[in-house]
Design a protein around this motif. Structure first.
Motif, mmCIF file in Angstrom:
data_model
loop_
_atom_site.group_PDB
_atom_site.id
_atom_site.type_symbol
_atom_site.label_atom_id
_atom_site.label_comp_id
_atom_site.label_asym_id
_atom_site.label_seq_id
_atom_site.Cartn_x
_atom_site.Cartn_y
_atom_site.Cartn_z
ATOM 1 N N LEU A 156 -5.003 -11.285 -15.915
ATOM 2 C CA LEU A 156 -4.467 -11.617 -14.596
ATOM 3 C C LEU A 156 -3.542 -10.497 -14.157
ATOM 4 C CD1 LEU A 156 -1.543 -14.114 -14.967
ATOM 5 C CD2 LEU A 156 -2.994 -13.588 -16.916
ATOM 6 N N GLN A 157 -3.438 -10.348 -12.867
ATOM 7 C CA GLN A 157 -2.449 -9.416 -12.329
ATOM 8 C C GLN A 157 -1.520 -10.177 -11.393
ATOM 9 O OE1 GLN A 157 -4.173 -5.604 -11.117
ATOM 10 N NE2 GLN A 157 -5.523 -5.657 -12.874
ATOM 11 N N CYS A 158 -1.976 -10.453 -10.171
ATOM 12 C CA CYS A 158 -1.070 -11.198 -9.285
ATOM 13 C C CYS A 158 -0.988 -12.661 -9.703
ATOM 14 C CB CYS A 158 -1.479 -11.056 -7.823
ATOM 15 S SG CYS A 158 -2.796 -12.146 -7.267
ATOM 16 N N GLY A 159 -2.015 -13.165 -10.353
ATOM 17 C CA GLY A 159 -1.963 -14.528 -10.888
ATOM 18 C C GLY A 159 -2.360 -15.611 -9.913
ATOM 19 N N PHE A 160 -2.750 -15.233 -8.707
ATOM 20 C CA PHE A 160 -3.053 -16.272 -7.715
ATOM 21 C C PHE A 160 -4.378 -16.975 -8.008
ATOM 22 C CE2 PHE A 160 -4.231 -18.038 -3.569
ATOM 23 C CZ PHE A 160 -3.057 -18.690 -3.228
ATOM 24 N N ALA A 171 -13.058 -1.951 -8.544
ATOM 25 C CA ALA A 171 -13.746 -3.064 -7.865
ATOM 26 C C ALA A 171 -13.524 -3.003 -6.355
ATOM 27 C CB ALA A 171 -13.268 -4.400 -8.423
ATOM 28 N N LEU A 191 -19.142 -17.255 -13.004
ATOM 29 C CA LEU A 191 -17.936 -17.023 -12.188
ATOM 30 C C LEU A 191 -18.278 -16.823 -10.709
ATOM 31 C CD1 LEU A 191 -15.595 -14.800 -14.394
ATOM 32 C CD2 LEU A 191 -15.280 -17.184 -13.736
ATOM 33 N N THR A 242 -5.666 -17.147 -10.913
ATOM 34 C CA THR A 242 -5.687 -17.472 -12.331
ATOM 35 C C THR A 242 -5.859 -18.966 -12.660
ATOM 36 O OG1 THR A 242 -4.290 -15.539 -12.625
ATOM 37 C CG2 THR A 242 -4.446 -17.049 -14.497
ATOM 38 N N GLY A 286 1.527 -7.972 -8.577
ATOM 39 C CA GLY A 286 0.470 -8.065 -9.576
ATOM 40 C C GLY A 286 0.543 -6.978 -10.626
ATOM 41 N N ARG A 298 2.409 -9.690 -20.929
ATOM 42 C CA ARG A 298 3.314 -9.666 -19.776
ATOM 43 C C ARG A 298 4.259 -10.867 -19.754
ATOM 44 N NH1 ARG A 298 0.602 -8.276 -14.225
ATOM 45 N NH2 ARG A 298 0.210 -10.520 -14.325
ATOM 46 N N CYS A 321 -13.473 -19.226 -2.786
ATOM 47 C CA CYS A 321 -12.630 -18.413 -3.666
ATOM 48 C C CYS A 321 -12.366 -19.059 -5.020
ATOM 49 C CB CYS A 321 -11.316 -18.077 -2.973
ATOM 50 S SG CYS A 321 -10.146 -19.442 -2.902
ATOM 51 N N HIS A 351 -9.367 -0.909 -13.383
ATOM 52 C CA HIS A 351 -10.507 -1.816 -13.167
ATOM 53 C C HIS A 351 -10.476 -2.420 -11.759
ATOM 54 C CE1 HIS A 351 -10.306 -2.722 -17.783
ATOM 55 N NE2 HIS A 351 -10.904 -1.571 -17.530
ATOM 56 N N LEU A 401 -13.225 -15.951 -7.009
ATOM 57 C CA LEU A 401 -12.949 -14.571 -6.615
ATOM 58 C C LEU A 401 -11.630 -14.092 -7.206
ATOM 59 C CD1 LEU A 401 -13.810 -14.734 -2.792
ATOM 60 C CD2 LEU A 401 -15.269 -13.893 -4.644
ATOM 61 N N CYS A 402 -11.622 -12.824 -7.606
ATOM 62 C CA CYS A 402 -10.384 -12.175 -8.021
ATOM 63 C C CYS A 402 -10.364 -10.826 -7.321
ATOM 64 C CB CYS A 402 -10.359 -11.977 -9.534
ATOM 65 S SG CYS A 402 -9.010 -10.897 -10.061
ATOM 66 N N ARG A 403 -9.223 -10.443 -6.776
ATOM 67 C CA ARG A 403 -9.149 -9.171 -6.071
ATOM 68 C C ARG A 403 -8.437 -8.114 -6.910
ATOM 69 N NH1 ARG A 403 -12.158 -6.536 -2.324
ATOM 70 N NH2 ARG A 403 -11.093 -6.148 -0.354
ATOM 71 N N CYS A 404 -7.817 -8.522 -8.023
ATOM 72 C CA CYS A 404 -6.968 -7.574 -8.759
ATOM 73 C C CYS A 404 -7.648 -6.927 -9.960
ATOM 74 C CB CYS A 404 -5.719 -8.278 -9.285
ATOM 75 S SG CYS A 404 -4.580 -8.876 -8.039
ATOM 76 N N THR A 405 -8.405 -7.680 -10.719
ATOM 77 C CA THR A 405 -8.767 -7.239 -12.076
ATOM 78 C C THR A 405 -10.125 -6.567 -12.184
ATOM 79 O OG1 THR A 405 -9.854 -9.323 -12.593
ATOM 80 C CG2 THR A 405 -7.497 -9.182 -13.077
ATOM 81 N N GLY A 406 -10.952 -6.667 -11.160
ATOM 82 C CA GLY A 406 -12.332 -6.198 -11.321
ATOM 83 C C GLY A 406 -13.099 -7.051 -12.320
ATOM 84 N N TYR A 407 -12.516 -8.193 -12.694
ATOM 85 C CA TYR A 407 -13.141 -9.221 -13.547
ATOM 86 C C TYR A 407 -13.269 -8.834 -15.017
ATOM 87 C CZ TYR A 407 -14.417 -11.085 -8.939
ATOM 88 O OH TYR A 407 -14.383 -11.540 -7.651
ATOM 89 N N PHE A 447 4.475 -18.914 -5.386
ATOM 90 C CA PHE A 447 3.916 -18.107 -4.306
ATOM 91 C C PHE A 447 4.467 -18.637 -2.971
ATOM 92 C CE2 PHE A 447 1.100 -17.574 -7.898
ATOM 93 C CZ PHE A 447 0.837 -16.216 -7.876
#
Lengths: 157, 272, 793
Positions: free
Chosen positions: A97-101, C685, A130, A103, C503, C16, A45, C681, A134-140, C29
């Motif tokens: 970033l969204q959740c930031g994990f 995905a 990259l 990031t 998020g 943000r 990840c 986006h 892995l990122c699950r939020c942004t679609g990269y 977290f």
């Protein structure tokens, strides 16, 4: 118990640790540098990416003892006071970033990428580079753009 | 992860001594596969001998017609090394596609070969290029090195020191990734060597293997068209959630042709 | 750009508030929480899919150095801990009801955090080991011996529904817990009887798992003094977690505090209480010190709530001109090893006809249990599945009828004048300009220029295809939300709200609302969430309800603040409240803004100061200026849009590349465009991941999860995508008082259908009609082989 001595974010550390201690465990559990995250156990990840002697590595797959006398930079070591590193700034401004994990790992991988590939990164290069994050939020989408912008900004460092 | 004893020698003889005296220790040569397996408690060695501090095990050089990569050279360095680029460009491309950039900064050729993952990239290059694996005890020909699933000819305590690659006339590696792990679903390394064409397949079976029928045809004519009508048998092919044996066999047919075309710098093949 | 100079009103892509801490590693977290004296726990999980637990032997494990305690299901029973209070449907009046067609009650069975009778899926927690360190806890878990009596298992959805399938619950007559009928059978049969064309489609929308990048983690605390439990964990809403834990412990909610800080992704998976969250607080009481648990990724694969997994048989009837006449069929949803949730079944079947004119419909909807991990709603719950079915049916119908697929959509897509439209299942679509979004997507994607691009691709040996899919996302969920707003004397506005950002950037977009409506500087707005110490109610973040409901309750609170403020300002300005106006953070007498006048204008901050300082105010105006917005919103929202995708396929290997991805979403009114685009986006995905690569793959015989790590569960990576071509339109919603429509799920809702439509179009010349998901390289290649074999035979 063996001892490890190394420099983390400019600070010299000397610490007794169990041999099995991973670099990420040393950072998170013993030094409370919790910006480096653990998102998997198979080293895919990239959430745990840090710089070891200037190179990006996955700190969940590196033994802390292997880092004897090394220089480590983590996400906490990038900004200078209130001034963000250009890559951090690019992520922030670019909504990358969204959740930031993921990031911190993305930013560390992005800087590593610039060091290896230069300041002008085309989309294809960034996407291929990259592979290990892995990122699950942004679609990269915004991550790729932020790394391109951060790379250009790093030119002026 | 269970705890273990840890040694980090700086000299090869010291490492050899440790390895000889402690056969229940494992060698740590980058750790990109070993450390995850320790974490999952799949492997529980009494100790680890970390080879990362032995400078004598790192670097690339050319000796006559041979390219020599020392065992602890990380993939990232092989990928950008000028000697490798001039000598065997396909090796640069292979190294640049292993794992991901962060793994490539740590993982080493010696570690990859000793681990002998059936889907790893390097074994196909070593086998196709007819390389020699030099250890602290002996030299092992590629054809004798890979014995099976995660199994090599290495004795307990034996340390790979370098890999000697004879420079080929032409070579190429074509990797088709498994979508999750991004290891090879099928990887084909084709090399036109002084002793004939060699084709090595990784990812498809329980160990890397030579595609001898393709080699015979390519020895007659080193061109993709020589492979027309050749079909890999699905017998012995892996079948798992990512691909059936039938599909892997088919991929070998397609990718071998493409690798030959790549080695010859031919434009990509259009579908016939 | 610094935060102080950027405009931060509704419609601005404000940077943000969250991101400074998140880009510097200063986020908090769940696993970042460590308490003094904490012990560590590990769950021993079942290696079997279905087995009776005959005995758990902990003697050797308890001897392991560092092991403090081992807890089992028996201890739960002894301590009278109740089962997880699952709610199989979230109550919302806009959704239809599903009930057993024979009038019987739907089957539900208790789900305990540790197994009490038998394990029902691989990875179910059997025992909890508490130790001085994580390593010691793992040693202890390894030393536990469990006697299992292995039972035959069933994982496949259709198989699980069969009468003779291995029974997941011995107390149930079969694995079918819910067997409902919806729509009008007679009308539908009549429509089919006169149809010129009937197309049928049988498919399975595979089981996947949400994979938020942050694995779950929790720390539990218990203090004897006051018998108080505290849980630190990533949830989608602290209040609901507090309620559930209180129910399970059998204590009043005041004895439970839940603290959620940063949450590393949710997507539906965190929408329900996880058993481990109860276990850490309970264990903390048992061992007398804080107890921490952190999930490994491999553990997450077997124990996170999973998703989708719907088996569908559907038929579409058309007249000779291509008008849809009726749709009928059967949906079977797989809830996994426990009766956790059947909401996706309902959320899907109720909009089976999506946004097309459909005079009649009839569906059988079944919910089954099986020996797999329990499932829950996952991004756009239920809708991507049925939109995929409908959009596939349309493309298949277009082929069968010889009508262009866009034309067929234009003929049947609902027109503005038909709104509000009651669909054949009884759902009322309030409003929407479906043609506008579709035509915009077609233009953006240069649909008309496709043929030229296809020819060019052909010269490179590539098969190029283009696909289209429309969507509607019925946003309902928990109807009530609450915001508590306080204006401090220093000008700071605090907003306490019951959603939790996982998020979505609530700290930013909610603050934008306040900045816009109260004229307070953006930097002075603080959104406080995630701690039941101050959050007194909150429905949580799901179902596109975050901003949708927050905007309503924040707006309501702002209005109350202004109303109260006017009264105070009137006192300050020595005039009647009725002549006071409010604009951009300033109270003034009518017609006097900007003019020097007696005692005015006064700022909101001055009013706040006055409320704290003036002693001659009426009692109800003294103290901090405060307002509560608490609303129950019983209407649903219907965001909608269209996606167009262009792919290239290498027919020799079956490998695929996405060339262009176009998305149009009607968001009603955009608050933060950058956040909206991010949602779209990311949603895309996740949808593409399901369409092309993701699958929680259970072995049909052993019930083992074969995709139990990132080595085998394929995750979409950066190299799988191009830059997305996403735009939104803003047609204010007629059912939302501020015109807003949710944007969080629209990326995913049409993605499955549009991807498979594009793939099938690319392979049309080979005679390929369909490729099942995930459309892996092998699946695509096999489809070509089979189509060619059919052609030649």
């Amino acid at each position: 118990m063996p001892n490890v001595s190394l420099t983390i974010n400019g600070k010299k550390i000397s610490q007794p640790i169990e041999a099995r201690t991973l670099l990420v465990q040393l950072l998170r559990d013993q030094l409370s540098l919790t910006g480096t995250h653990v998102g998997c156990d198979t080293s895919q990840c990239g959430c745990c990416t840090v710089h070891l002697n200037g190179k990006g590595v996955k700190s969940c797959a590196v033994l802390a003892l292997s880092c004897q006398d090394s220089v480590i930079t983590t996400i906490e070591g990038l900004a200078e006071g209130e001034t963000l590193h250009p890559m951090q700034q690019a992520f922030r401004e670019g909504h990358a970033l969204q959740c930031g994990f993921c990031t911190p790992g993305m930013i560390m991988a992005g800087i590593d990428m610039v060091k290896r590939k230069g300041y002008e990164l085309d989309e294809k290069t960034v996407r291929e580079e990259l592979e290990g994050n892995l990122c699950r939020c942004t679609g990269y989408h915004t991550i790729v753009k932020a790394i391109q912008a951060g790379a250009r900004a790093m030119k002026n460092l | 992860m269970h705890d273990f004893l840890y040694q980090r020698p700086t000299q090869l003889p010291e490492a050899s001594q440790w390895a000889k005296e402690h056969v229940d220790y494992k060698l740590l040569a980058g750790g990109m596969s070993l450390i995850p397996s320790l974490k999952m408690r799949l492997s529980q060695p009494a100790g680890l001998i970390d080879l990362s501090a032995i400078d004598a095990l790192k670097g690339v050089r050319i000796e006559g017609d041979e390219l020599i990569i020392k065992a602890m050279t990380p993939h990232a360095e092989v990928a950008i090394d000028k000697n490798v680029r001039q000598g065997i460009r396909a090796l640069c491309e292979l190294a640049a596609g292993i794992g991901d950039p962060l793994v490539r900064n740590r993982g080493t050729i010696g570690g990859s070969l000793a681990n002998a993952d059936p889907a790893a990239c390097y074994p196909s290059a070593v086998l196709a290029l007819n390389a020699t694996i030099k250890t602290n005890q002996r030299e092992i020909a590629a054809d004798q090195f890979f014995l099976g699933l995660f199994e090599t000819a290495l004795h307990p305590g034996e340390i790979i020191t370098e890999i000697r690659f004879p420079k080929p006339k032409a070579a190429a590696y074509w990797k088709f990734r498994q979508p999750a792990s991004r290891f090879s679903l099928v990887g084909v390394f084709v090399a036109q060597t002084n002793t004939g064409v060699r084709v090595a397949i990784t990812g498809a079976a329980d160990t890397v293997f030579r595609h001898t029928e393709a080699e015979q045809r390519l020895n007659v004519q080193f061109h993709p068209s020589a492979l027309k009508g050749l079909f890999m048998s699905e017998k012995n092919m892996n079948s798992d959630i990512h691909a059936s044996a039938q599909y892997r066999a088919h991929c070998i047919d397609v990718i071998t042709e493409r690798a030959v075309a790549m080695a010859l710098n031919l434009p990509p093949q259009k579908e016939s | 750009m610094s935060a102080s100079i950027q405009s931060a009103k509704i419609g601005d892509s404000v940077i943000r508030k969250e991101d400074h801490r998140l880009v510097t590693g200063a986020g908090c977290f769940s696993d970042d929480v460590n308490l003094p004296g904490q012990a560590y726990s590990v769950m021993l999980r079942s290696p079997h899919a279905h087995a009776k637990v005959l005995g758990i032997h902990t003697k050797n494990a308890l001897k392991c150095p560092g092991v403090i305690s081992i807890l089992t299901g028996q201890d739960l029973i002894t301590d009278k801990i109740k089962a997880i209070p699952h709610r199989p449907f979230s109550p919302h009046p806009a959704d239809i009801m599903l009930t057993n067609s024979d009038g019987s009650e739907m089957f539900m069975a208790p789900h305990y955090p540790l197994v009490v009778d038998k394990v029902r899926h691989v990875g179910e927690a059997v025992a909890m080991v508490i130790a001085e360190s994580l390593a010691a806890a793992k040693d202890g878990a390894e030393a536990i011996e469990v006697d299992y009596e292995i039972l035959p298992s069933v994982t496949d959805t259709v198989s699980a529904a069969k009468k003779n399938a291995p029974r997941v619950f011995d107390t149930a007559p079969s694995n079918v817990c819910l067997d409902a009928e919806t729509g009008d059978r007679e009308k539908t049969e009549q429509a089919f009887a006169k149809a010129a064309k009937i197309v049928s489609f049988t498919t399975w929308i595979p089981r996947i798992t949400g994979v938020p990048l942050e694995p779950r983690a929790a720390v539990g605390e218990y203090t004897d003094n006051g018998r108080h439990y505290t849980l630190h964990a990533g949830t989608s809403g602290a209040w609901r977690t507090q309620m559930d834990i209180a129910i399970m412990l059998g204590v009043h909610e005041d004895h439970v505090r839940v603290i959620t800080k940063d949450v590393g992704g949710h997507f539906g998976t965190r929408g329900m209480l996880y058993g481990e969250f109860l276990l850490v607080v309970w264990a903390a009481r048992r061992v007398g010190r804080p107890v921490k648990w952190t999930c490994d990724r491999q553990e997450a694969f077997v124990s996170d709530y999973q998703a989708r997994d719907l088996a569908v048989e559907a038929e579409l009837a058309l007249d000779e001109k291509g008008h849809f006449l009726a749709i009928r069929g059967s949906n079977i949803s797989n809830a996994g090893g426990h009766t956790t949730n059947f909401s996706p079944l309902r959320k899907g079947v109720e909009i089976m006809s999506t946004i097309y004119r459909m005079p009649a419909a009839f569906f059988r909807a079944r919910g089954v249990v099986s020996n797999t991990a329990p499932t829950r709603p996952y991004r756009s719950s239920g809708r991507p599945e049925v939109i995929y079915v409908m959009e596939r049916l349309i493309d298949l119908a277009a082929l069968a009828c010889g009508i262009d697929r866009v034309t067929l959509r234009r003929i049947n897509l609902l027109q503005n004048h038909e709104m509000p439209y009651t669909n054949p299942f009884g759902m009322v679509f309030s409003d929407g300009d479906y043609h506008q979004s579709m035509e915009k997507a077609l233009r953006m994607a240069d649909w008309d220029g496709f043929e030229q691009r296809r020819q060019e691709a052909k010269t490179r040996g590539q098969c190029r295809g283009i696909g289209i899919a429309n969507y509607v996302d019925t946003a309902s969920g928990v109807p009530r939300e609450r915001a508590e707003m306080t204006l401090r004397a220093d000008g700071t506005v605090e907003v306490i709200i019951g959603t939790v950002s996982t998020g979505q950037g609530h700290e930013t977009s909610f603050a934008q609302l306040v900045t816009d409506w109260l004229g307070v500087p953006f930097d002075q707005v603080k959104i406080l969430t995630g701690d039941t110490q101050f959050v007194k109610f909150g429905g949580g973040t799901h179902s596109g309800r975050g901003l949708r409901l927050a905007s309503i309750v924040i707006h309501s609170a702002c209005q109350t603040i202004i109303k109260k403020g006017k009264r105070i300002a009137a006192l300050l300005l020595k005039c009647e409240p009725s002549v006071i106006e409010f604009k951009e953070g300033v109270f003034y007498q009518k017609g006097e803004l900007g003019q020097e006048s007696q005692g005015g204008p006064v700022s909101l901050t001055q009013v706040a100061e006055a409320s704290m300082g003036l002693t001659d105010l009426p009692e109800e105006l003294q103290g901090p200026l405060r307002a509560i917005g608490d609303e129950t919103v019983t209407v649903a929202e219907f965001p909608y849009g269209c996606q167009v995708v262009e792919v290239e396929i290498d027919p020799q290997l079956g490998s695929l590349k996405i060339i262009n991805y176009t998305a149009v979403d009607d968001v009603g009114r955009a608050v933060n465009p950058a956040i909206i685009h991010g949602q779209v986006h990311g949603g895309i995905a996740q949808g593409v991941g399901q369409a092309l690569m993701e699958q929680a793959h259970y072995d049909p015989v052993s019930g083992q999860l074969l995709s139990g790590s990132f080595m085998d569960y394929a995750m979409p990576r950066a190299s799988d995508f191009p830059f997305f071509n996403a735009q939104y339109i803003e047609i204010p919603s007629k059912t939302h008082p501020l015109g807003m429509r949710p944007a969080g799920e629209g990326g995913t809702a049409p993605a499955l259908g549009v991807m498979i439509n594009a793939i099938c179009h690319a392979l049309q010349d080979y005679g390929v009609k369909h490729v099942e998901m995930p459309a892996t390289s092998e699946r695509i290649w096999q489809a070509i082989q089979q189509a060619q074999a059919t052609k030649t035979s």
